[in-house]
Design an enzyme around this catalytic site. Sequence first.
Site, mmCIF file in Angstrom:
data_model
loop_
_atom_site.group_PDB
_atom_site.id
_atom_site.type_symbol
_atom_site.label_atom_id
_atom_site.label_comp_id
_atom_site.label_asym_id
_atom_site.label_seq_id
_atom_site.Cartn_x
_atom_site.Cartn_y
_atom_site.Cartn_z
ATOM 1 N N PRO A 160 0.786 -1.388 0.064
ATOM 2 C CA PRO A 160 0.028 0.128 0.217
ATOM 3 C C PRO A 160 0.693 1.223 0.117
ATOM 4 C CG PRO A 160 0.170 -0.978 2.112
ATOM 5 C CD PRO A 160 0.914 -1.903 1.293
ATOM 6 N N CYS A 161 1.388 1.493 -1.179
ATOM 7 C CA CYS A 161 2.150 2.591 -1.341
ATOM 8 C C CYS A 161 1.459 4.261 -1.070
ATOM 9 C CB CYS A 161 3.139 2.852 -2.460
ATOM 10 S SG CYS A 161 2.269 2.624 -3.967
ATOM 11 N N HIS A 162 0.182 3.925 -1.274
ATOM 12 C CA HIS A 162 -0.857 5.115 -1.100
ATOM 13 C C HIS A 162 -0.631 5.514 0.512
ATOM 14 C CE1 HIS A 162 -3.403 1.591 -0.513
ATOM 15 N NE2 HIS A 162 -4.091 2.375 0.388
#
Length: 210
Positions: free
Chosen positions: A162-164
């Site tokens: 989950p780089c967001h």
Amino acid sequence: MPRPAASPPATPFPGALEREPAFVAVLATPVGPLHAAATDEGIVGLELRTTEEAFAVSVGARTRRPILPAADPAAPAGARVHLAQLERQVGEHLAGARDAFDLPVVLEGLSEWDRRVLEGVRTIPRGATASYGEVARRIGSPGAARAVGGAVGRNPIGLLIPCHRVVAGDGTLGGYGGSWFGSREELLGLKERLLELEGVVPPPRSAAPR
């Protein structure tokens, strides 16, 4: 069920024909088409803002695998199951009915540093954020925030990694999408929407780079 991706062009990567293929499909999600690639072992690629051809080239170049559509008769049952479960779990996650994914993620064609960073990013839970500096500290490399940012931008398996949820150290939103298609504004809008779907108020955007 996943929509089979169009047949990609012949894989032009040296050594690709010596490896088992990766099988690609396009999944329908509330935030747009999700391009996914899987093998019997797990998910090897996941991108939101891309095209079928660009995704096939990206996954093939990184994994050195031939790329075939999931509808191909050669697709093993394991790859098809992973893709079907992925579509279901992404839908549940974006609807707020799932906190974490339980799909196998296979990080191929990455440096050891990138693997360390992305494993650190995977520890950020739904509904939370962490700065690049915080991720650096989580993986035992304090002071490496800039290098963490580079690795996050190379994330080949969005959403599952989950780089967001990674934001800038100054309290602003940071960047998103790496090499994904779309303008800066469109990609930041996608990051904001993903955070909002997790119940997070997105931090403010930084000024656009000159």
